[in-house]
Write an enzyme that holds these catalytic residues in place. Sequence first.
Site, PDB file in Angstrom:
ATOM      1  CG  ASN A   1      11.449  -1.486  69.709  1.00 24.27           C
ATOM      2  OD1 ASN A   1      11.247  -0.587  70.443  1.00 24.27           O
ATOM      3  ND2 ASN A   1      12.906  -1.403  69.492  1.00 24.27           N
TER       4      ASN A   1
ATOM      5  CG  HIS B   1      14.452  -8.363  71.046  1.00 22.29           C
ATOM      6  ND1 HIS B   1      13.973  -8.956  69.640  1.00 22.29           N
ATOM      7  CD2 HIS B   1      14.780  -7.255  70.471  1.00 22.29           C
ATOM      8  CE1 HIS B   1      13.738  -8.035  68.815  1.00 22.29           C
ATOM      9  NE2 HIS B   1      14.423  -6.707  69.607  1.00 22.29           N
TER      10      HIS B   1
HETATM   11  P1  AMP Z   1      14.559  -4.711  67.325  1.00 22.69           P
HETATM   12  O1  AMP Z   1      14.794  -3.555  66.315  1.00 22.69           O
HETATM   13  O2  AMP Z   1      13.611  -4.191  68.723  1.00 22.69           O
HETATM   14  O3  AMP Z   1      13.906  -5.781  66.697  1.00 22.69           O
HETATM   15  O4  AMP Z   1      15.849  -4.939  67.957  1.00 22.69           O
HETATM   16  C1  AMP Z   1      16.669  -5.778  67.261  1.00 22.69           C
HETATM   17  C2  AMP Z   1      18.094  -5.645  67.600  1.00 22.69           C
HETATM   18  O5  AMP Z   1      18.924  -6.726  67.412  1.00 22.69           O
HETATM   19  C3  AMP Z   1      18.735  -4.243  67.004  1.00 22.69           C
HETATM   20  O6  AMP Z   1      19.121  -3.435  67.942  1.00 22.69           O
HETATM   21  C4  AMP Z   1      20.068  -4.930  66.658  1.00 22.69           C
HETATM   22  O7  AMP Z   1      21.123  -4.033  66.353  1.00 22.69           O
HETATM   23  C5  AMP Z   1      20.255  -6.329  67.136  1.00 22.69           C
HETATM   24  N1  AMP Z   1      20.976  -7.251  66.342  1.00 22.69           N
HETATM   25  C6  AMP Z   1      20.762  -7.894  65.340  1.00 22.69           C
HETATM   26  N2  AMP Z   1      21.404  -9.011  64.790  1.00 22.69           N
HETATM   27  C7  AMP Z   1      22.310  -9.011  65.915  1.00 22.69           C
HETATM   28  C8  AMP Z   1      23.366 -10.033  66.300  1.00 22.69           C
HETATM   29  N3  AMP Z   1      23.534 -10.907  65.217  1.00 22.69           N
HETATM   30  N4  AMP Z   1      24.016  -9.905  67.361  1.00 22.69           N
HETATM   31  C9  AMP Z   1      23.741  -8.710  68.420  1.00 22.69           C
HETATM   32  N5  AMP Z   1      22.667  -8.151  68.094  1.00 22.69           N
HETATM   33  C10 AMP Z   1      21.924  -8.053  67.029  1.00 22.69           C
END
Ligand code: AMP
Length: 113
Positions: free
Chosen positions: A86, A99
């Site tokens: 994203n 990511h």
């Molecule tokens: P995006 O919305 O593409 O920026 O993805 C961010 C992702 O990070 C989401 O799917 C969240 O659920 C995940 N996320 C946020 N904080 C953490 C964390 N501490 N550990 C694991 N996943 C996380």
Amino acid sequence: MRDKNCIFCKIANKEINSNLILETEDYLAFHDLNPQAPKHALLIPKKHFSSLNHADDIELLGKLMIGAKEVAEKLNIKEAYRLVINTGEGAGQTVFHIHIHILGGRPLEWPPG
Ligand code: AMP
Ligand code: ZN
């Protein structure tokens, strides 16, 4: 290189715990806290780039792609999985450290929402 307020930099530095799947000197993969599929991992470089638009390290980006298929193999979804990056709020980016989402374990619809 690292952003002190970035949650994924903190995960990379082990200041915040994650459920690790694999780690190399360049990147790490861990289970998403809020999974959108039975298998949902995140792969992040240790080096901070706020999004794909800011990532200019060709070698590192290549390593991430190889890492992504290793994660799929570890999660036993290598026969069917999806990679998602994203990029930008309008595309659903909420964490501004590049990511790759690795999703699988259920049928994945196309086109995505
Ligand atoms: P995006 O919305 O593409 O920026 O993805 C961010 C992702 O990070 C989401 O799917 C969240 O659920 C995940 N996320 C946020 N904080 C953490 C964390 N501490 N550990 C694991 N996943 C996380
Ligand atoms: Zn970061």
